[in-house]
Design a protein around this motif. Structure first.
Motif, PDB file in Angstrom:
ATOM      1  N   ASP A 244      13.597  24.107  15.735  1.00  4.97           N
ATOM      2  CA  ASP A 244      14.038  25.413  15.274  1.00  4.97           C
ATOM      3  C   ASP A 244      13.011  26.488  15.627  1.00  4.97           C
ATOM      4  OD1 ASP A 244      13.869  27.398  12.622  1.00  4.97           O
ATOM      5  OD2 ASP A 244      15.890  27.060  13.424  1.00  4.97           O
ATOM      6  N   ARG A 245      13.508  27.647  16.061  1.00  9.28           N
ATOM      7  CA  ARG A 245      12.628  28.713  16.536  1.00  9.28           C
ATOM      8  C   ARG A 245      11.668  29.181  15.439  1.00  9.28           C
ATOM      9  NH1 ARG A 245      13.281  32.257  20.910  1.00  9.28           N
ATOM     10  NH2 ARG A 245      11.954  34.114  20.778  1.00  9.28           N
ATOM     11  N   TRP A 246      12.146  29.329  14.196  1.00 11.30           N
ATOM     12  CA  TRP A 246      11.276  29.765  13.107  1.00 11.30           C
ATOM     13  C   TRP A 246      10.204  28.722  12.791  1.00 11.30           C
ATOM     14  CZ3 TRP A 246       9.502  33.747  10.668  1.00 11.30           C
ATOM     15  CH2 TRP A 246       8.882  33.588   9.431  1.00 11.30           C
ATOM     16  N   ARG A 247      10.600  27.421  12.867  1.00 11.74           N
ATOM     17  CA  ARG A 247       9.625  26.367  12.611  1.00 11.74           C
ATOM     18  C   ARG A 247       8.548  26.353  13.679  1.00 11.74           C
ATOM     19  NH1 ARG A 247      11.813  20.470  11.284  1.00 11.74           N
ATOM     20  NH2 ARG A 247      12.607  21.710   9.542  1.00 11.74           N
ATOM     21  N   VAL A 248       8.924  26.577  14.925  1.00 10.15           N
ATOM     22  CA  VAL A 248       7.931  26.663  16.006  1.00 10.15           C
ATOM     23  C   VAL A 248       6.997  27.838  15.761  1.00 10.15           C
ATOM     24  CG1 VAL A 248       7.623  27.132  18.470  1.00 10.15           C
ATOM     25  CG2 VAL A 248       9.376  25.528  17.708  1.00 10.15           C
ATOM     26  N   HIS A 249       7.576  28.943  15.345  1.00 15.98           N
ATOM     27  CA  HIS A 249       6.786  30.147  15.105  1.00 15.98           C
ATOM     28  C   HIS A 249       5.807  29.953  13.949  1.00 15.98           C
ATOM     29  CE1 HIS A 249       6.111  34.368  15.858  1.00 15.98           C
ATOM     30  NE2 HIS A 249       6.357  34.697  14.605  1.00 15.98           N
ATOM     31  N   LEU A 250       6.276  29.256  12.918  1.00 15.52           N
ATOM     32  CA  LEU A 250       5.468  29.093  11.712  1.00 15.52           C
ATOM     33  C   LEU A 250       4.452  27.979  11.834  1.00 15.52           C
ATOM     34  CD1 LEU A 250       5.111  30.106   8.768  1.00 15.52           C
ATOM     35  CD2 LEU A 250       6.774  28.369   8.077  1.00 15.52           C
ATOM     36  N   PRO A 255      -0.783  28.832  13.309  1.00 13.94           N
ATOM     37  CA  PRO A 255      -2.125  28.238  13.215  1.00 13.94           C
ATOM     38  C   PRO A 255      -3.034  28.598  14.383  1.00 13.94           C
ATOM     39  CG  PRO A 255      -0.456  26.625  12.630  1.00 13.94           C
ATOM     40  CD  PRO A 255       0.270  27.814  13.178  1.00 13.94           C
ATOM     41  N   ASN A 256      -2.482  28.684  15.597  1.00 13.60           N
ATOM     42  CA  ASN A 256      -3.303  29.037  16.750  1.00 13.60           C
ATOM     43  C   ASN A 256      -3.676  30.514  16.754  1.00 13.60           C
ATOM     44  OD1 ASN A 256      -3.442  26.651  18.895  1.00 13.60           O
ATOM     45  ND2 ASN A 256      -1.447  26.560  17.884  1.00 13.60           N
ATOM     46  N   ALA A 257      -2.776  31.365  16.270  1.00 12.72           N
ATOM     47  CA  ALA A 257      -3.066  32.795  16.236  1.00 12.72           C
ATOM     48  C   ALA A 257      -3.960  33.167  15.063  1.00 12.72           C
ATOM     49  CB  ALA A 257      -1.753  33.586  16.153  1.00 12.72           C
ATOM     50  N   LEU A 259      -6.723  31.714  13.950  1.00 11.76           N
ATOM     51  CA  LEU A 259      -8.157  31.438  14.056  1.00 11.76           C
ATOM     52  C   LEU A 259      -8.988  32.700  14.256  1.00 11.76           C
ATOM     53  CD1 LEU A 259      -8.098  28.124  16.116  1.00 11.76           C
ATOM     54  CD2 LEU A 259      -8.691  28.420  13.712  1.00 11.76           C
ATOM     55  N   PRO A 260      -8.647  33.603  15.188  1.00 12.32           N
ATOM     56  CA  PRO A 260      -9.437  34.845  15.281  1.00 12.32           C
ATOM     57  C   PRO A 260      -9.336  35.692  14.019  1.00 12.32           C
ATOM     58  CG  PRO A 260      -8.128  34.516  17.264  1.00 12.32           C
ATOM     59  CD  PRO A 260      -7.630  33.530  16.255  1.00 12.32           C
ATOM     60  N   THR A 261      -8.186  35.648  13.349  1.00  9.33           N
ATOM     61  CA  THR A 261      -8.019  36.401  12.108  1.00  9.33           C
ATOM     62  C   THR A 261      -8.904  35.837  11.013  1.00  9.33           C
ATOM     63  OG1 THR A 261      -5.718  36.754  12.772  1.00  9.33           O
ATOM     64  CG2 THR A 261      -6.295  37.299  10.495  1.00  9.33           C
ATOM     65  N   LEU A 262      -9.165  34.534  11.062  1.00  2.00           N
ATOM     66  CA  LEU A 262     -10.030  33.909  10.070  1.00  2.00           C
ATOM     67  C   LEU A 262     -11.431  34.500  10.112  1.00  2.00           C
ATOM     68  CD1 LEU A 262     -10.404  31.646   7.940  1.00  2.00           C
ATOM     69  CD2 LEU A 262     -11.026  30.122   9.824  1.00  2.00           C
ATOM     70  N   THR A 263     -11.961  34.697  11.317  1.00  2.00           N
ATOM     71  CA  THR A 263     -13.291  35.289  11.451  1.00  2.00           C
ATOM     72  C   THR A 263     -13.313  36.718  10.922  1.00  2.00           C
ATOM     73  OG1 THR A 263     -13.704  33.929  13.407  1.00  2.00           O
ATOM     74  CG2 THR A 263     -15.124  35.832  13.082  1.00  2.00           C
TER      75      THR A 263
END
Length: 338
Positions: A244-250, A255-257, A259-263
């Motif tokens: 499902d497209r939403w599941r792929v997005h979520l 999670p990959n996007a 990581l920079p936000t975590l810093t």
């Protein structure tokens, strides 16, 4: 892992020492006489000289700094002449209020930033994306004190559904027994649900005001990262397998996007924990910010120096934790530091 933590700790220690030196030197070059401010304008010169000697201000600067930093490490943070209390008492009694406000502002901003960024980048609906970009620009562009006045006028005066500038609790409501110094947490731990609700209602407007700029920054950063990740081939492969497209997005893009936000989030959290002077003044919030402003105007060295040093330590601790989480979450970083 241990090597990464050790490296971050040493570099952070240098940053803390640098911040303490800058704060110490800056306060000492201000055109003021703390002894006269303490004793009053009618004090004799002899009394002022004796007070200067008692405070150690007649010593060379390096001697004053050495005494200051060694005393800090021993837990002796000096005396706050502006409030007539030891610095540990003056800051400690207000630290819980600033910490609670900063945590609610940060996690509220982070939650709504993640939600808004997901909605803005899912299927790229122009209207939703435009609303999110407009909200982020609004958050970054509005002065917090002005926004605080607006929400107070709107939700406390025009539509009185939330408390006004009353502090942390309504008049007549007693604070819960102290465990963490966070009223909402302490109230829950003691089973005082009425006090919890009252404390939570008092937090909504100041946390919203303080977290607005953080929301604008985090949602803009996370949206850009999600757009970059959405172009990766592994997402196309996952969708081609019928996921499902939403599941792929979520489950794969976020999670990959994130990581920079975590810093960046670590820096935002440390900044919010340090408190916001203007927001605390607008809402009459009994935090550290008002104490530091008053101490700065009175040239109360001990309070300002301690606040700067504690803020630097907060930045260091939060960023070390973020670096460790980065290594734990991202296997690529874990492989590089192995």
């Amino acid at each position: 892992m241990l090597r990464t933590v050790a490296s971050r700790f040493l570099s952070s220690l240098a940053a803390v020492l640098g911040a303490s030196i800058v704060a110490f030197a800056f306060l000492r070059v201000l055109p003021s006489n703390p002894a006269r401010l303490i004793l009053g304008q009618f004090a004799t010169q002899q009394a002022i000289n004796e007070q200067i000697k008692a405070m150690g201000l007649d010593q060379p600067l390096w001697v004053q700094y050495w005494r200051y930093i060694t005393a800090f490490l021993r837990g002796d943070w000096g005396f706050a002449y502006s409030v007539g209390q030891p610095v540990t008492t003056a800051i400690g009694s207000r630290l819980g209020a600033s910490t609670e406000l900063g945590l609610y502002a940060f996690f509220g901003a982070l939650f709504f930033a993640v939600l808004a960024a997901l909605l803005a980048t899912y299927r790229r609906r122009p209207i939703v994306d435009g609303v999110v970009r407009g909200a982020s620009s609004l958050g970054l562009g509005i002065p917090p004190f002005w926004f605080g006045l607006i929400v107070l006028l709107l939700f406390s005066q025009t539509f009185p559904i939330l408390p006004g500038p009353e502090g942390r609790l309504s008049p007549g409501v007693s604070p819960p027994p102290t465990i963490t110094h966070l009223y909402t947490v302490d109230a829950l731990l003691n089973g005082q649900f009425g006090t919890f609700w009252d404390a939570l209602r008092h937090l909504i407007l100041p946390a919203l005001t303080l977290g607005l700029a953080a929301f604008g920054f985090l949602v803009r950063l996370l949206r850009a990262n999600l757009l970059d990740v959405s172009r990766e081939q592994f997402l196309t492969v996952a969708r081609s397998k019928g996921v499902d497209r939403w599941r792929v997005h979520l489950r794969h893009a976020l999670p990959n996007a994130f990581l920079p936000t975590l810093t960046a989030g670590g820096l935002v959290l440390a900044q919010l924990l340090a408190g916001s002077v203007l927001v605390e003044y607008v809402f009459d919030w009994p935090g550290v910010g008002a104490l530091v402003v008053d101490s700065t105007l009175r040239h109360d060295y001990a309070v300002v120096e301690t606040f700067v040093l504690l803020s630097a330590i907060a930045y260091v601790v939060v960023n070390i934790v973020v670096d460790v989480l980065y290594v734990v979450i991202d296997p690529r970083v874990r492989h590089e530091t192995a």
